[in-house]
Design a protein around this motif. Sequence first.
Motif, short mmCIF file in Angstrom:
data_model
loop_
_atom_site.label_atom_id
_atom_site.label_comp_id
_atom_site.label_asym_id
_atom_site.label_seq_id
_atom_site.Cartn_x
_atom_site.Cartn_y
_atom_site.Cartn_z
N THR A 1 -5.50 10.39 -23.65
CA THR A 1 -4.14 10.77 -23.29
C THR A 1 -4.15 11.82 -22.19
OG1 THR A 1 -3.44 10.32 -25.54
CG2 THR A 1 -1.96 11.62 -24.21
N LEU A 2 -5.04 12.78 -22.29
CA LEU A 2 -5.13 13.81 -21.25
C LEU A 2 -5.60 13.22 -19.93
CD1 LEU A 2 -6.69 16.76 -23.27
CD2 LEU A 2 -4.34 16.53 -22.44
N ALA A 3 -6.53 12.27 -19.97
CA ALA A 3 -7.00 11.64 -18.74
C ALA A 3 -5.89 10.81 -18.09
CB ALA A 3 -8.22 10.76 -19.03
N ALA A 4 -5.13 10.07 -18.90
CA ALA A 4 -4.04 9.27 -18.35
C ALA A 4 -2.94 10.17 -17.78
CB ALA A 4 -3.47 8.35 -19.42
N ALA A 5 -2.66 11.28 -18.45
CA ALA A 5 -1.67 12.22 -17.93
C ALA A 5 -2.13 12.85 -16.62
CB ALA A 5 -1.38 13.30 -18.96
N ALA A 6 -3.41 13.17 -16.52
CA ALA A 6 -3.93 13.74 -15.28
C ALA A 6 -3.85 12.74 -14.13
CB ALA A 6 -5.38 14.20 -15.49
N MET A 7 -4.17 11.47 -14.41
CA MET A 7 -4.05 10.45 -13.37
C MET A 7 -2.60 10.29 -12.93
SD MET A 7 -6.69 7.37 -14.28
CE MET A 7 -5.82 6.90 -15.75
N SER A 8 -1.69 10.35 -13.87
CA SER A 8 -0.27 10.22 -13.53
C SER A 8 0.19 11.37 -12.65
CB SER A 8 0.58 10.17 -14.79
OG SER A 8 0.20 9.09 -15.59
N ALA B 1 0.82 -1.21 0.00
CA ALA B 1 0.00 0.00 0.00
C ALA B 1 0.86 1.26 0.00
CB ALA B 1 -0.93 -0.01 1.21
N LEU B 2 2.03 1.21 0.61
CA LEU B 2 2.89 2.39 0.68
C LEU B 2 3.91 2.45 -0.45
CD1 LEU B 2 3.57 2.53 4.50
CD2 LEU B 2 1.92 3.82 3.18
N ASN B 3 3.95 1.42 -1.27
CA ASN B 3 4.89 1.39 -2.37
C ASN B 3 4.18 1.89 -3.63
OD1 ASN B 3 6.93 0.90 -4.11
ND2 ASN B 3 7.07 -1.28 -3.75
N PHE B 4 4.58 3.06 -4.11
CA PHE B 4 3.90 3.68 -5.24
C PHE B 4 4.51 3.30 -6.58
CE2 PHE B 4 2.74 6.43 -1.75
CZ PHE B 4 1.39 6.67 -2.01
N TYR B 5 5.57 2.51 -6.59
CA TYR B 5 6.26 2.21 -7.84
C TYR B 5 5.40 1.38 -8.78
CZ TYR B 5 10.32 4.02 -5.46
OH TYR B 5 11.17 4.83 -4.78
N TRP B 6 4.65 0.42 -8.24
CA TRP B 6 3.80 -0.40 -9.10
C TRP B 6 2.70 0.44 -9.72
CZ3 TRP B 6 -1.37 -0.90 -7.99
CH2 TRP B 6 -1.76 -0.52 -6.70
N LEU B 7 2.19 1.42 -8.97
CA LEU B 7 1.12 2.27 -9.50
C LEU B 7 1.64 3.22 -10.57
CD1 LEU B 7 -1.84 2.92 -9.28
CD2 LEU B 7 -1.30 4.52 -7.45
N THR B 8 2.81 3.78 -10.37
CA THR B 8 3.36 4.67 -11.39
C THR B 8 3.74 3.88 -12.65
OG1 THR B 8 5.51 4.52 -10.29
CG2 THR B 8 4.16 6.44 -9.80
N ASN B 9 4.23 2.66 -12.50
CA ASN B 9 4.52 1.84 -13.68
C ASN B 9 3.24 1.49 -14.43
OD1 ASN B 9 7.24 1.84 -13.20
ND2 ASN B 9 7.22 -0.08 -12.06
N LEU B 10 2.19 1.16 -13.70
CA LEU B 10 0.91 0.86 -14.34
C LEU B 10 0.37 2.07 -15.08
CD1 LEU B 10 -1.46 -1.15 -14.71
CD2 LEU B 10 -2.44 -0.15 -12.64
N LEU B 11 0.48 3.25 -14.48
CA LEU B 11 -0.01 4.45 -15.15
C LEU B 11 0.84 4.80 -16.37
CD1 LEU B 11 -1.12 6.67 -12.17
CD2 LEU B 11 -2.53 5.69 -13.94
N ALA B 12 2.12 4.50 -16.33
CA ALA B 12 2.96 4.72 -17.51
C ALA B 12 2.53 3.81 -18.66
CB ALA B 12 4.42 4.48 -17.16
N ILE B 13 2.21 2.56 -18.35
CA ILE B 13 1.73 1.64 -19.39
C ILE B 13 0.38 2.10 -19.93
CG2 ILE B 13 0.93 -0.72 -19.79
CD1 ILE B 13 3.07 -1.59 -17.71
N ILE B 14 -0.52 2.54 -19.05
CA ILE B 14 -1.82 3.04 -19.49
C ILE B 14 -1.65 4.29 -20.36
CG2 ILE B 14 -3.95 4.14 -18.66
CD1 ILE B 14 -3.87 2.22 -16.30
N PHE B 15 -0.69 5.14 -20.02
CA PHE B 15 -0.45 6.35 -20.80
C PHE B 15 0.03 6.01 -22.22
CE2 PHE B 15 2.34 9.89 -22.09
CZ PHE B 15 1.38 10.90 -22.11
N VAL B 16 0.92 5.04 -22.33
CA VAL B 16 1.42 4.64 -23.64
C VAL B 16 0.29 4.02 -24.47
CG1 VAL B 16 2.96 3.04 -24.83
CG2 VAL B 16 3.79 4.37 -22.92
#
Length: 60
Positions: free
Chosen positions: A35-42, A4-19
């Motif tokens: 693309t704008l929605a994925a960038a906002a989530m990131s 829950a405190l490790n944000f690396y998996w979430l940022t990697n997932l959002l990077a894949i979603i952004f691509v």
Amino acid sequence: MNLALNFYWLTNLLAIIFVVACLYDSRYDEYGTLTLAAAAMSLVVMAIELFLKPAFDMAL
């Protein structure tokens, strides 16, 4: 608890979603809304990691 405190998996997932959103938008969507929605989530996740993670670390 560590996951829950490790944000690396979430940022990697959002990077894949952004691509994927960029590839989809380049072919089907003329406005680029995914693309704008994925960038906002990131940006939201990065802000949470920047501002809230130190508070979680201090609380532990």
